[in-house]
Motif scaffolding. Structure first.
Motif, PDB file in Angstrom:
ATOM      1  N   CYS A   2       0.282   1.390  -3.328  1.00 42.66           N
ATOM      2  CA  CYS A   2       1.520   2.534  -4.205  1.00 42.66           C
ATOM      3  C   CYS A   2       2.681   1.815  -4.201  1.00 42.66           C
ATOM      4  N   ASP A  62       6.082  10.416  -4.519  1.00 45.77           N
ATOM      5  CA  ASP A  62       5.346  10.266  -5.249  1.00 45.77           C
ATOM      6  C   ASP A  62       3.886   9.362  -4.377  1.00 45.77           C
ATOM      7  N   ALA A  63       4.765   7.672  -3.968  1.00 44.71           N
ATOM      8  CA  ALA A  63       3.910   7.103  -3.084  1.00 44.71           C
ATOM      9  C   ALA A  63       3.190   7.677  -1.743  1.00 44.71           C
ATOM     10  N   LEU A 104       0.466   9.464  -2.463  1.00 41.62           N
ATOM     11  CA  LEU A 104      -0.653   8.884  -3.157  1.00 41.62           C
ATOM     12  C   LEU A 104      -1.711   8.470  -2.791  1.00 41.62           C
ATOM     13  N   PRO A 141       3.135   5.438  -9.426  1.00 42.33           N
ATOM     14  CA  PRO A 141       4.541   5.859  -8.221  1.00 42.33           C
ATOM     15  C   PRO A 141       5.624   5.616  -9.027  1.00 42.33           C
ATOM     16  N   ARG A 185      -2.435  15.805 -11.735  1.00 37.02           N
ATOM     17  CA  ARG A 185      -2.188  15.374 -10.251  1.00 37.02           C
ATOM     18  C   ARG A 185      -1.974  16.738  -9.981  1.00 37.02           C
TER      19      ARG A 185
END
Length: 95
Positions: free
Chosen positions: A48, A23-24, A27, A18, A8
């Motif tokens: 995501c 995190d989503a 992404l 995620p 990452r």
């Protein structure tokens, strides 16, 4: 440091799932920087958010609606009326 954390660190790496809203968002932004066409945004939003828990999914939804908003003080009051109408329409369609 795990292998996933190491991968990452590469800003072009998009092969992770995620587990948090942050995190989503990360992404989605990675996909966007790689040349994602706006017509594919809805599909990528779903991609995501596929494994987010409810609270994180709510925060991701708030970010989609208002990207510059504050997720810690987010509210769904603005969309509550729309949600109510959509739910009413969904119930009618189920009948």
């Amino acid at each position: 440091m795990t292998t996933t954390d190491f991968r990452r660190a590469d800003p072009t790496y998009v092969n992770f799932t995620p587990k948090t809203c942050a995190d989503a968002i990360d992404l989605f932004q990675r996909h966007r920087r790689l040349g994602l066409q706006p017509s594919l945004y809805p599909e990528v939003f779903v991609h995501c958010a596929r494994a987010l828990p409810d609270k994180e999914l709510d925060n991701f939804h708030l970010w989609i609606v208002q990207p510059a908003g504050d997720l810690t003080h987010g509210t769904t009051k603005a969309s509550a009326l729309v949600d109510m109408h959509l739910e009413k329409e969904r119930r009618q369609l189920l009948k």
